[in-house]
Design an enzyme around this catalytic site. Sequence first.
Site, PDB file in Angstrom:
ATOM      1  N   HIS A 231      -8.333  -4.833  -0.215  1.00 19.08           N
ATOM      2  CA  HIS A 231      -7.060  -4.136  -0.018  1.00 19.08           C
ATOM      3  C   HIS A 231      -6.168  -4.813   1.014  1.00 19.08           C
ATOM      4  CE1 HIS A 231      -4.359  -0.695  -0.188  1.00 19.08           C
ATOM      5  NE2 HIS A 231      -4.370  -0.647   1.137  1.00 19.08           N
TER       6      HIS A 231
ATOM      7  N   SER B  11       0.838  -1.193   0.000  1.00 16.72           N
ATOM      8  CA  SER B  11       0.000   0.000   0.000  1.00 16.72           C
ATOM      9  C   SER B  11       0.880   1.253   0.000  1.00 16.72           C
ATOM     10  CB  SER B  11      -0.952  -0.047   1.191  1.00 16.72           C
ATOM     11  OG  SER B  11      -1.927   0.954   1.117  1.00 16.72           O
TER      12      SER B  11
ATOM     13  N   ASP C 277     -10.325  -4.273  -4.432  1.00 13.89           N
ATOM     14  CA  ASP C 277      -9.663  -3.242  -3.642  1.00 13.89           C
ATOM     15  C   ASP C 277     -10.370  -1.913  -3.882  1.00 13.89           C
ATOM     16  OD1 ASP C 277      -7.941  -1.362  -2.481  1.00 13.89           O
ATOM     17  OD2 ASP C 277      -6.153  -2.506  -3.000  1.00 13.89           O
TER      18      ASP C 277
END
Length: 276
Positions: free
Chosen positions: A250, A152, A221
């Site tokens: 995610h 991320s 996501d």
Amino acid sequence: MRRVAIGVGSVAAVAYVALVGLMYLYQRDLMYFPDQIRRVPPSHYAMLADVQEVELKTADGLRVYAWYWPPPDGRPTVLLFHGNGGSLRSQRYRLKYFKEAGMGVMMPAYRGYAGSDGTPTEDGLYLDARAALDWLNTQGVTDEAIVLYGQSLGSGVATKMASERKVALVVLEAPYTSTVDVAAFRFPIVPVSWLMSDRYESLARIANITAPILVMHGGDDYVIPQYLGKRIFEAANQPKEGFWPEGIGHNDIFDGGGFTTARAFIERRYVPPLVP
């Protein structure tokens, strides 16, 4: 009616400007979410009882903490950069899995996270990452023996480091083209490209990476949409591999096939550096 419409429009305009102003002033509060539980040593957890806590010194004089497990002979070290809401505590299972796979692992806490000094900024996180790389070098772990793993927000840190250093491999989990693009996806009516200070321009840097790269991004996501990860993949140099699991959100990639995919990628692609 016309006066009423003008009045309503004026109120809406003022409210919009105020909202944009607040987002500008507090943009880093909207980007970084440090763990409220402060410093916890790895020995607190039975599964990490033999993992070291390391104190790194950054170029701007801050103390940044990291957890470290040294690599067995001839094995790579995975340098893990967690997401904006991650921490050493919450991401400890990642360290455990790579450790049990017979690899070295280092996971730093960014400035402002998990007891590390300072407050997070883009340039600051890069200094933290360089401090981790430099410390590994002092332990005899060369750049060519390091796998950069960014998850991320951390994918932007890993991309930046991989564009600067000749590392062995790069793994990007749920990456983005830039944080500006992520913010535009989340706040389409706000002129984020004018406002944002911390931009993490990964797409502009990806072509500078020569190490083999694995990009992983789930189809469900809704934090960082998969199409941004696919743009990163398309712009990356060969050799590259992609993992695009459908029905995965995610925070679920690692447990939804991501770890086994990353481990297989590392085992297949890693070439130990020659010892002089």
